[in-house]
Design a protein around this motif. Structure first.
Motif, PDB file in Angstrom:
ATOM      1  N   LEU A   1       0.813  -1.143  -0.137  1.00  0.00           N
ATOM      2  CA  LEU A   1      -0.060   0.224  -0.004  1.00  0.00           C
ATOM      3  C   LEU A   1       0.816   1.252  -0.002  1.00  0.00           C
ATOM      4  O   LEU A   1       1.215   1.819   1.113  1.00  0.00           O
ATOM      5  N   THR A   2       1.388   1.447  -1.146  1.00  0.00           N
ATOM      6  CA  THR A   2       2.249   2.715  -1.378  1.00  0.00           C
ATOM      7  C   THR A   2       1.243   3.990  -1.652  1.00  0.00           C
ATOM      8  O   THR A   2       0.170   3.797  -1.650  1.00  0.00           O
ATOM      9  N   ASP A   3       1.879   5.136  -1.847  1.00  0.00           N
ATOM     10  CA  ASP A   3       1.298   6.328  -2.051  1.00  0.00           C
ATOM     11  C   ASP A   3       0.693   6.178  -3.309  1.00  0.00           C
ATOM     12  O   ASP A   3      -0.434   6.685  -3.510  1.00  0.00           O
ATOM     13  N   TYR A   4       1.071   5.368  -4.334  1.00  0.00           N
ATOM     14  CA  TYR A   4       0.847   5.267  -5.757  1.00  0.00           C
ATOM     15  C   TYR A   4      -0.857   4.392  -5.495  1.00  0.00           C
ATOM     16  O   TYR A   4      -1.591   4.823  -6.070  1.00  0.00           O
ATOM     17  N   PHE A   5      -0.438   3.333  -4.862  1.00  0.00           N
ATOM     18  CA  PHE A   5      -1.336   2.440  -4.716  1.00  0.00           C
ATOM     19  C   PHE A   5      -2.882   3.184  -3.829  1.00  0.00           C
ATOM     20  O   PHE A   5      -3.999   3.009  -4.011  1.00  0.00           O
ATOM     21  N   SER A   6      -2.424   3.876  -2.786  1.00  0.00           N
ATOM     22  CA  SER A   6      -3.490   4.533  -2.089  1.00  0.00           C
ATOM     23  C   SER A   6      -4.284   5.598  -2.865  1.00  0.00           C
ATOM     24  O   SER A   6      -5.295   5.832  -2.757  1.00  0.00           O
ATOM     25  N   GLU A   7      -3.474   6.208  -3.775  1.00  0.00           N
ATOM     26  CA  GLU A   7      -4.341   7.284  -4.906  1.00  0.00           C
ATOM     27  C   GLU A   7      -5.225   6.311  -5.647  1.00  0.00           C
ATOM     28  O   GLU A   7      -6.268   6.655  -5.834  1.00  0.00           O
ATOM     29  N   TYR A   8      -4.613   5.411  -6.274  1.00  0.00           N
ATOM     30  CA  TYR A   8      -5.406   4.518  -6.971  1.00  0.00           C
ATOM     31  C   TYR A   8      -6.661   3.966  -6.316  1.00  0.00           C
ATOM     32  O   TYR A   8      -7.868   4.137  -6.677  1.00  0.00           O
ATOM     33  N   LEU A   9      -6.738   3.683  -4.904  1.00  0.00           N
ATOM     34  CA  LEU A   9      -7.915   3.244  -4.325  1.00  0.00           C
ATOM     35  C   LEU A   9      -8.838   4.418  -4.154  1.00  0.00           C
ATOM     36  O   LEU A   9     -10.137   4.240  -4.012  1.00  0.00           O
ATOM     37  N   GLU A  10      -8.288   5.741  -3.869  1.00  0.00           N
ATOM     38  CA  GLU A  10      -9.215   6.809  -3.725  1.00  0.00           C
ATOM     39  C   GLU A  10      -9.849   7.131  -5.132  1.00  0.00           C
ATOM     40  O   GLU A  10     -10.997   7.393  -5.051  1.00  0.00           O
ATOM     41  N   LEU A  11      -9.156   6.976  -6.128  1.00  0.00           N
ATOM     42  CA  LEU A  11      -9.760   7.176  -7.667  1.00  0.00           C
ATOM     43  C   LEU A  11     -10.829   6.079  -7.668  1.00  0.00           C
ATOM     44  O   LEU A  11     -11.925   6.261  -8.231  1.00  0.00           O
ATOM     45  N   GLU A  12     -10.569   4.902  -7.260  1.00  0.00           N
ATOM     46  CA  GLU A  12     -11.562   3.854  -7.463  1.00  0.00           C
ATOM     47  C   GLU A  12     -12.733   3.958  -6.611  1.00  0.00           C
ATOM     48  O   GLU A  12     -13.970   3.728  -7.033  1.00  0.00           O
ATOM     49  N   LYS A  13     -12.704   4.544  -5.578  1.00  0.00           N
ATOM     50  CA  LYS A  13     -13.734   5.208  -4.667  1.00  0.00           C
ATOM     51  C   LYS A  13     -14.650   5.911  -5.269  1.00  0.00           C
ATOM     52  O   LYS A  13     -15.838   6.233  -5.527  1.00  0.00           O
ATOM     53  N   GLN A  14     -13.896   7.018  -6.053  1.00  0.00           N
ATOM     54  CA  GLN A  14     -14.505   8.176  -6.888  1.00  0.00           C
ATOM     55  C   GLN A  14     -15.262   7.882  -8.006  1.00  0.00           C
ATOM     56  O   GLN A  14     -16.268   8.242  -8.156  1.00  0.00           O
ATOM     57  N   PHE A  15     -14.577   6.882  -8.876  1.00  0.00           N
ATOM     58  CA  PHE A  15     -15.274   6.542 -10.074  1.00  0.00           C
ATOM     59  C   PHE A  15     -16.189   5.306 -10.052  1.00  0.00           C
ATOM     60  O   PHE A  15     -16.887   4.963 -10.981  1.00  0.00           O
ATOM     61  N   GLY A  16     -15.806   4.356  -9.123  1.00  0.00           N
ATOM     62  CA  GLY A  16     -16.578   3.082  -9.002  1.00  0.00           C
ATOM     63  C   GLY A  16     -16.048   2.064 -10.484  1.00  0.00           C
ATOM     64  O   GLY A  16     -14.819   2.646 -11.077  1.00  0.00           O
ATOM     65  N   ASN A  17     -16.619   1.319 -10.706  1.00  0.00           N
ATOM     66  CA  ASN A  17     -16.353   0.366 -11.898  1.00  0.00           C
ATOM     67  C   ASN A  17     -17.227   0.162 -13.035  1.00  0.00           C
ATOM     68  O   ASN A  17     -17.097  -0.824 -14.019  1.00  0.00           O
ATOM     69  N   LYS A  18     -18.302   1.072 -13.001  1.00  0.00           N
ATOM     70  CA  LYS A  18     -19.328   1.167 -14.138  1.00  0.00           C
ATOM     71  C   LYS A  18     -19.562   2.364 -15.051  1.00  0.00           C
ATOM     72  O   LYS A  18     -20.324   2.021 -15.774  1.00  0.00           O
ATOM     73  N   GLY A  19     -18.899   3.399 -14.623  1.00  0.00           N
ATOM     74  CA  GLY A  19     -19.101   4.687 -15.306  1.00  0.00           C
ATOM     75  C   GLY A  19     -18.011   4.833 -16.628  1.00  0.00           C
ATOM     76  O   GLY A  19     -17.563   3.559 -17.105  1.00  0.00           O
ATOM     77  N   LYS A  20     -18.221   5.841 -16.990  1.00  0.00           N
ATOM     78  CA  LYS A  20     -17.521   6.157 -18.254  1.00  0.00           C
ATOM     79  C   LYS A  20     -15.865   6.281 -17.906  1.00  0.00           C
ATOM     80  O   LYS A  20     -15.195   6.241 -18.713  1.00  0.00           O
TER      81      LYS A  20
END
Length: 194
Positions: free
Chosen positions: A72-91
């Protein structure tokens, strides 16, 4: 002439449909992926381990599903925040680079109790995830016809005839969680769930 008009209409409909469909835009973390830090954490020389349990809807996962661990590096933590923001069904969807994806360890859930284990880890924070397909058999029927007969010159319609069939309905679930190993030699426990 009718065939040409029909083909022209179908062609125009297909063009409009394809223009209405937008491609998915992948959003990547802005933080730099530092492979040296990740390589150090995953170099298989640590003395710590993580024992976990995979849960789906409050029940142990009894399947032989694969589970992956990422530092869980800074890179991966940011990815998880982006995943929360966008989900996995949008554009727009969060994603990580192929290089970052390649730095992981994969194991599988053993037995019916949903347990898994990662060994030879170093102290640090880790993100653990798995993807599970649950297949359920469904049954349905479709109309195939109707019995009929004639009686004294009259047409008599019988009951409709249906043909039963089975099909599979597949639901996919992400299950995940984070954990931290504080000291070398520690056995951390965690639960990953949806």
């Amino acid at each position: 002439m009718k065939h040409i008009n029909l083909l022209a209409i179908l062609f125009l409909i297909s063009i409009n449909y394809s223009l209405a469909q937008k491609k998915v835009e992948y959003v990547y973390p802005k933080a730099e992926f530092d492979k040296r830090v990740v390589e150090k954490l995953l170099d298989n020389t640590g003395t710590s381990s993580i024992k976990g349990t995979a849960m789906l809807k409050g029940k142990h996962v009894g399947y032989f599903m694969k589970v992956a661990i990422f530092p869980l590096t800074d890179y991966f933590s940011e990815y998880l925040e982006l995943e929360k923001q966008f989900g996995n069904k949008g554009k727009k969807r969060a994603s990580i680079s192929p290089e970052a994806l390649s730095y992981r360890i994969i194991t599988k859930v053993d037995g019916n109790d949903g347990t898994f284990e990662f060994t030879n880890l170093k102290p640090g924070k880790y993100y653990i995830e798995g993807y599970l397909n649950v297949v359920k058999e469904k049954k349905s029927a479709y109309y195939v016809g109707q019995n009929s007969t004639t009686f004294e010159g009259s047409y008599i319609s019988g009951p409709p005839i249906f043909q039963e069939f089975s099909y599979n309905k597949i639901n996919g679930y992400y299950i995940s969680g984070t954990t931290e190993i504080a000291n070398d030699g520690e056995v951390a426990t965690t639960i990953i769930k949806n």
